[in-house]
Design an enzyme around this catalytic site. Structure first.
Site, PDB file in Angstrom:
ATOM      1  N   THR A  36       6.615  33.295   2.294  1.00  0.00           N
ATOM      2  CA  THR A  36       7.946  32.753   2.000  1.00  0.00           C
ATOM      3  C   THR A  36       8.985  33.274   2.995  1.00  0.00           C
ATOM      4  O   THR A  36       9.744  32.495   3.580  1.00  0.00           O
ATOM      5  CB  THR A  36       8.343  33.144   0.551  1.00  0.00           C
ATOM      6  OG1 THR A  36       7.421  32.511  -0.337  1.00  0.00           O
ATOM      7  CG2 THR A  36       9.763  32.715   0.214  1.00  0.00           C
ATOM      8  N   ASN A  76      -1.003  22.997   0.239  1.00  0.00           N
ATOM      9  CA  ASN A  76      -1.490  23.930  -0.778  1.00  0.00           C
ATOM     10  C   ASN A  76      -1.866  23.270  -2.105  1.00  0.00           C
ATOM     11  O   ASN A  76      -2.566  23.858  -2.905  1.00  0.00           O
ATOM     12  CB  ASN A  76      -0.445  25.024  -1.037  1.00  0.00           C
ATOM     13  CG  ASN A  76       0.930  24.471  -1.306  1.00  0.00           C
ATOM     14  OD1 ASN A  76       1.423  23.633  -0.552  1.00  0.00           O
ATOM     15  ND2 ASN A  76       1.575  24.902  -2.367  1.00  0.00           N
ATOM     16  N   GLN A 112      -2.354  28.219   4.171  1.00  0.00           N
ATOM     17  CA  GLN A 112      -3.567  27.750   3.494  1.00  0.00           C
ATOM     18  C   GLN A 112      -4.703  27.439   4.467  1.00  0.00           C
ATOM     19  O   GLN A 112      -5.813  27.140   4.024  1.00  0.00           O
ATOM     20  CB  GLN A 112      -3.273  26.504   2.643  1.00  0.00           C
ATOM     21  CG  GLN A 112      -2.359  26.767   1.461  1.00  0.00           C
ATOM     22  CD  GLN A 112      -3.007  27.594   0.354  1.00  0.00           C
ATOM     23  OE1 GLN A 112      -4.220  27.785   0.315  1.00  0.00           O
ATOM     24  NE2 GLN A 112      -2.182  28.115  -0.553  1.00  0.00           N
ATOM     25  N   SER A 167       0.018  34.355   5.393  1.00  0.00           N
ATOM     26  CA  SER A 167       0.286  35.273   4.277  1.00  0.00           C
ATOM     27  C   SER A 167      -1.007  36.014   3.929  1.00  0.00           C
ATOM     28  O   SER A 167      -2.062  35.385   3.799  1.00  0.00           O
ATOM     29  CB  SER A 167       0.756  34.452   3.073  1.00  0.00           C
ATOM     30  OG  SER A 167       0.805  35.259   1.931  1.00  0.00           O
ATOM     31  N   HIS A 211      -2.031  37.675   1.173  1.00  0.00           N
ATOM     32  CA  HIS A 211      -2.685  37.635  -0.139  1.00  0.00           C
ATOM     33  C   HIS A 211      -3.496  36.365  -0.383  1.00  0.00           C
ATOM     34  O   HIS A 211      -4.202  36.246  -1.383  1.00  0.00           O
ATOM     35  CB  HIS A 211      -1.670  37.879  -1.271  1.00  0.00           C
ATOM     36  CG  HIS A 211      -0.743  36.749  -1.572  1.00  0.00           C
ATOM     37  ND1 HIS A 211      -0.996  35.848  -2.568  1.00  0.00           N
ATOM     38  CD2 HIS A 211       0.435  36.379  -1.017  1.00  0.00           C
ATOM     39  CE1 HIS A 211       0.002  34.964  -2.619  1.00  0.00           C
ATOM     40  NE2 HIS A 211       0.879  35.272  -1.687  1.00  0.00           N
ATOM     41  N   THR A 235      12.556  49.386   7.633  1.00  0.00           N
ATOM     42  CA  THR A 235      11.419  50.185   8.106  1.00  0.00           C
ATOM     43  C   THR A 235      10.146  49.355   8.017  1.00  0.00           C
ATOM     44  O   THR A 235       9.836  48.797   6.962  1.00  0.00           O
ATOM     45  CB  THR A 235      11.288  51.463   7.245  1.00  0.00           C
ATOM     46  OG1 THR A 235      12.521  52.169   7.343  1.00  0.00           O
ATOM     47  CG2 THR A 235      10.143  52.339   7.725  1.00  0.00           C
ATOM     48  N   CYS A 280       3.582  27.492  -7.978  1.00  0.00           N
ATOM     49  CA  CYS A 280       5.049  27.325  -8.010  1.00  0.00           C
ATOM     50  C   CYS A 280       5.464  26.299  -9.056  1.00  0.00           C
ATOM     51  O   CYS A 280       6.535  26.376  -9.627  1.00  0.00           O
ATOM     52  CB  CYS A 280       5.579  26.846  -6.673  1.00  0.00           C
ATOM     53  SG  CYS A 280       5.202  27.925  -5.339  1.00  0.00           S
TER      54      CYS A 280
HETATM   55  C1  LIG Z   1       1.443  26.611   2.063  1.00  0.00           C
HETATM   56  C2  LIG Z   1       2.134  27.838   1.572  1.00  0.00           C
HETATM   57  N1  LIG Z   1       3.175  28.316   2.261  1.00  0.00           N
HETATM   58  C3  LIG Z   1       3.821  29.416   1.882  1.00  0.00           C
HETATM   59  C4  LIG Z   1       3.468  30.107   0.749  1.00  0.00           C
HETATM   60  C5  LIG Z   1       4.227  31.330   0.339  1.00  0.00           C
HETATM   61  O1  LIG Z   1       3.497  32.499   0.606  1.00  0.00           O
HETATM   62  P1  LIG Z   1       3.819  33.864  -0.165  1.00  0.00           P
HETATM   63  O2  LIG Z   1       3.272  33.739  -1.533  1.00  0.00           O
HETATM   64  O3  LIG Z   1       3.103  34.913   0.657  1.00  0.00           O
HETATM   65  O4  LIG Z   1       5.284  34.046  -0.134  1.00  0.00           O
HETATM   66  C6  LIG Z   1       2.397  29.631  -0.022  1.00  0.00           C
HETATM   67  C7  LIG Z   1       2.026  30.303  -1.286  1.00  0.00           C
HETATM   68  O5  LIG Z   1       1.655  29.679  -2.249  1.00  0.00           O
HETATM   69  C8  LIG Z   1       1.710  28.480   0.408  1.00  0.00           C
HETATM   70  O6  LIG Z   1       0.670  27.989  -0.277  1.00  0.00           O
END
Ligand SMILES: Cc1ncc(COP(=O)(O)O)c(C=O)c1O
Length: 376
Positions: free
Chosen positions: A70, A149, A178, A198, A200, A236, A320
């Site tokens: 994000t 996603n 993704q 990202s 995670h 930091t 989301c």
């Molecule tokens: C395509 C896409 N972009 C951005 C994000 C946001 O990533 P984060 O959860 O690391 O903020 C997601 C998370 O669902 C995603 O699927």
């Protein structure tokens, strides 16, 4: 429990977690400090960044460590718009981006930027012709996600890059959150100027992500402070986050689980094709780890609860939107028939899944459909 919500987040890989702990315990000094411990942390940070850059074919580029996808997407959209606003005020994106792109664009609209949101067809695909028709001399930024996603559609990023480069000087950013680890992600082959990843989503840790940049392209900073990360992100820098993200990227870039993902995906789709009540929303050539399905006249939550009772975790269209009652912007954009709109579920595979779990999913899917058909 069988976990099929890997597009929302993944279970951390143990060795990634270990690298995070080890870096925290040994290299906790501030990498901006001048003393020996600070310099050691800085060397480790630099090495981690080099590893990440090599993995995406951008050895000479730059990486800004962020708190996740994000923030990296926000930095790309707001930061590039601010950096290049003297050249123009026009931005192009798509209707099906993640909210971290779409809501940043809406913020910019309020500040006088003109945004074109490219529509998609019923498989979630943009049209290259439409993209070309929107490019103009005031276009300063184009942001198009690599893999969606919610339904897994893969956009033709390298063809978009060619069009963009042929038609002006706009920066081309792609959200690869993704796609990394599931498809080849080479900044060189994709022809992009900036990408977001990202940690995670690839068995790394929550709270770490990055914006990768081709040099000398630079967004303006969107936060203010000590000017770390070459002035692009104050605060930091978390060396353990960078170390563990590099490790997660290394592991997922070499993993070949995706081969199974495609087989598993096809197996599930073949079963769905036989069932009238179910529509497969993901196109045939979508990313291997995402299948989006819709049930006719059945709510997505009903399906999710049923699967959960049988020990299987799946989601509605995306994390989301899971608490929203209405269909997501992606489902609206693909123009799904109203009888199916509220019945969308997403099944997303990860490295911890097994073939036996796919068989269980299929069994439960058949049971669920039978119950619907019997009107229970
Ligand atoms: C395509 C896409 N972009 C951005 C994000 C946001 O990533 P984060 O959860 O690391 O903020 C997601 C998370 O669902 C995603 O699927």
């Amino acid at each position: 429990m069988i976990y099929f919500d890997n597009s929302a987040t993944t279970q951390p890989n143990e060795s990634v977690l270990e690298s995070f702990i080890a870096a925290n315990m040994r290299f906790y000094a501030n990498p901006a400090s001048l003393h020996r411990m600070g310099r050691e942390a800085e060397v480790l940070l630099k090495r981690s960044k080099e590893q990440m850059l090599t993995l995406i074919d951008n050895e000479d580029g730059e990486v800004v460590i962020t708190s996740g996808g994000t923030e990296a997407n926000n930095l790309a959209i707001i930061g590039f718009a601010q950096a290049y606003k003297t050249r123009g005020n026009h931005i192009i994106t798509t209707e099906i981006e993640h909210p971290s792109i779409l809501n940043a664009c809406r913020q910019l609209e309020g500040e006088g930027f003109e945004i074109d949101y490219l529509p998609v067809d019923d498989s979630g695909m943009i049209s290259l012709k439409e993209l070309e028709s929107k490019l103009k001399k005031e276009t300063i930024l184009v942001s198009i996600m690599h893999v969606n996603n919610e339904i897994g559609t893969i956009q033709p990023i390298s063809q978009c890059a060619e069009l963009i480069k042929r038609n002006g000087r706009a920066i081309f950013h792609s959200d690869c959150v993704q796609s990394f680890g599931k498809l080849p992600v080479s900044m060189e082959s994709l022809g992009v100027d900036a990408i977001t990843i990202s940690a995670h989503k690839i068995n790394g840790l929550k709270g770490s992500g990055a914006l990768f940049l081709k040099k000398p392209i630079k967004p303006n900073a969107i936060n203010f402070g000590g000017g770390q990360e070459n002035g692009l992100r104050s605060g930091t820098v978390s060396v353990p986050n960078a170390v563990s993200m590099a490790k997660a990227m290394r592991i997922s870039a070499v993993n070949n689980e995706s081969k199974h993902f495609r087989e598993w995906r096809n197996k599930i789709i073949n079963v769905c094709d036989e069932i009238e009540l179910v529509e497969v929303l993901s196109p045939q050539n979508a990313a291997p780890h995402i299948i989006s399905l819709a049930f006719k006249s059945i709510k997505g939550e009903v399906a999710i609860n049923y699967f959960q009772e049988q020990g299987i975790i799946i989601s509605t269209s995306s994390a989301c939107f899971s608490k929203n009652k209405s269909a997501s912007h992606v489902i609206e954009a693909i123009g799904l028939d109203k009888n199916f709109k509220n019945g969308v579920i997403r099944v997303s595979f990860g490295n911890t899944n097994t073939e036996a779990e796919i068989e269980t999913f299929i069994k439960v899917l058949r049971q669920f459909v039978e119950l619907i058909e019997r009107g229970i």
